[in-house]
Design an enzyme around this catalytic site. Structure first.
Site, PDB file in Angstrom:
ATOM      1  N   ASP A  28       7.110 -40.775  18.942  1.00  0.00           N
ATOM      2  CA  ASP A  28       6.519 -41.034  17.630  1.00  0.00           C
ATOM      3  C   ASP A  28       5.000 -40.825  17.781  1.00  0.00           C
ATOM      4  OD1 ASP A  28       6.020 -42.196  15.023  1.00  0.00           O
ATOM      5  OD2 ASP A  28       5.436 -44.030  16.082  1.00  0.00           O
TER       6      ASP A  28
ATOM      7  N   ASP B 231       2.143 -42.046  15.036  1.00  0.00           N
ATOM      8  CA  ASP B 231       1.298 -43.134  14.523  1.00  0.00           C
ATOM      9  C   ASP B 231       1.698 -44.464  15.133  1.00  0.00           C
ATOM     10  OD1 ASP B 231      -0.256 -41.559  12.657  1.00  0.00           O
ATOM     11  OD2 ASP B 231       1.645 -41.286  11.614  1.00  0.00           O
TER      12      ASP B 231
HETATM   13  C1  XBP Z   1       3.959 -43.210  10.222  1.00  0.00           C
HETATM   14  C2  XBP Z   1       3.775 -43.263   8.800  1.00  0.00           C
HETATM   15  C3  XBP Z   1       2.996 -42.229   8.145  1.00  0.00           C
HETATM   16  C4  XBP Z   1       1.522 -42.394   8.069  1.00  0.00           C
HETATM   17  C5  XBP Z   1       0.994 -41.520   6.952  1.00  0.00           C
HETATM   18  O1  XBP Z   1       5.251 -43.735  10.546  1.00  0.00           O
HETATM   19  O2  XBP Z   1       4.323 -44.093   8.124  1.00  0.00           O
HETATM   20  O3  XBP Z   1       3.459 -42.246   6.846  1.00  0.00           O
HETATM   21  O4  XBP Z   1       1.174 -43.736   7.794  1.00  0.00           O
HETATM   22  O5  XBP Z   1       1.344 -40.215   7.095  1.00  0.00           O
HETATM   23  P1  XBP Z   1       5.916 -43.402  11.962  1.00  0.00           P
HETATM   24  P2  XBP Z   1       1.293 -39.200   5.840  1.00  0.00           P
HETATM   25  O6  XBP Z   1       4.893 -43.739  13.003  1.00  0.00           O
HETATM   26  O7  XBP Z   1       7.099 -44.327  12.045  1.00  0.00           O
HETATM   27  O8  XBP Z   1       6.321 -41.945  11.969  1.00  0.00           O
HETATM   28  O9  XBP Z   1       0.280 -39.731   4.883  1.00  0.00           O
HETATM   29  O10 XBP Z   1       0.908 -37.878   6.420  1.00  0.00           O
HETATM   30  O11 XBP Z   1       2.669 -39.190   5.208  1.00  0.00           O
HETATM   31 MG    MG Z   2       4.904 -45.275  14.432  1.00  0.00          MG
END
Ligand code: XBP
Ligand code: MG
Length: 253
Positions: A9, A11
């Site tokens: 993953d 973020d």
């Molecule tokens: C990450 C997210 C993303 C970011 C925003 O979740 O929820 O939506 O916050 O990205 P994970 P965008 O780590 O579970 O993948 O604004 O580009 O959609």
């Molecule tokens: Mg995440």
């Protein structure tokens, strides 16, 4: 089954991008558009329950702003706001203020040396992944990953398993040959839904999430001089950090 591939993953897992990256970029896009939407650190933590930036904006208006009259073209407006938010986020990444989390670069380098395959499965927009990898691993950082599954490439975002299944299909791998790395409950539901054993590294926004089904829950991957704390799961040998030998043991467990 041998461990062949690590799927990350982005973020919250590779880097702590949410509070000082995505949140700041959303707020910049909102004020630029003359909107009085502002997401503070605490509110943003609650909004993270919904993955995906466009989905998160819809959720905010639907649940927190009963006073807001949606214009007829609201969907288009959200799409435009999201494009502006991506522009701000990638600009922030180019300022190189958000580092990789402890142990991430070390583990990626060791995995490459040992011939493991690497991939990414994330709900965030592809441009955000490119910007983060370039600013942290260098211009060729993206090429370290054989497949980057990101954003709207699958219609159902995490906690649906689709993005992990997409990556497994592209790599022609079975889930049992891989380990996933996640930081959140939605991420774990997604990876487990695809049948992947999962390593969790928590952060400030996710430390109270429900992580049953994970192989191990840690504060981070650690460095040789900075061992990680195991929050739930088997003890890892002595003071060692999470390296490929440790991952192979967790994978065979
Ligand atoms: C990450 C997210 C993303 C970011 C925003 O979740 O929820 O939506 O916050 O990205 P994970 P965008 O780590 O579970 O993948 O604004 O580009 O959609
Ligand atoms: Mg995440």
């Amino acid at each position: 089954m041998n461990l062949e591939c690590l799927i990350f993953d982005v973020d919250g897992t590779l880097a702590d991008t949410e509070r000082d990256g995505h949140r700041v970029a959303f707020n910049k896009a909102f004020s630029e558009a003359g909107l009085d939407w502002q997401w503070d650190v605490e509110l943003y933590g609650r909004l993270l329950a919904v993955t995906g930036g466009k989905e998160r904006m819809h959720h905010y208006i639907d649940t927190h702003r009963p006073d807001y009259n949606k214009p007829d073209n609201f969907d288009d407006m959200v799409t435009e706001l999201h494009a502006a938010k991506t522009r701000h986020f990638t600009a922030l990444m180019h300022e190189e203020r958000i580092p990789l989390r402890p142990g991430v670069a070390r583990l990626l380098i060791e995995a490459r040396e040992q011939g493991l395959r690497l991939a990414i499965a994330t709900t965030t927009t592809p441009a955000n992944v490119s910007a983060l990898l370039a600013s942290t691993l260098g211009e060729d950082g993206e090429s370290w990953f054989e497949v980057i599954g990101a954003g709207d490439v699958v219609p159902a975002k995490k906690p649906a398993p689709d993005i992990f299944n997409y990556v497994l299909n592209k790599m022609n791998l079975s889930a049992t040959a891989c380990l996933a790395f996640e930081d959140s409950e939605n991420g774990l539901r997604s990876s487990r839904g695809a049948g992947l054993k999962t390593i969790i590294t928590v952060n400030g926004y996710t430390q109270d999430h429900e992580f049953s089904g994970a192989e191990i829950v840690l504060n981070n991957l650690g460095e040789p001089d900075q061992p990680p704390k195991v929050i739930v799961g088997p003890t890892i040998n002595g003071n060692t950090c999470i390296d490929i030998a440790t991952l192979k043991k967790l994978h065979n467990h």
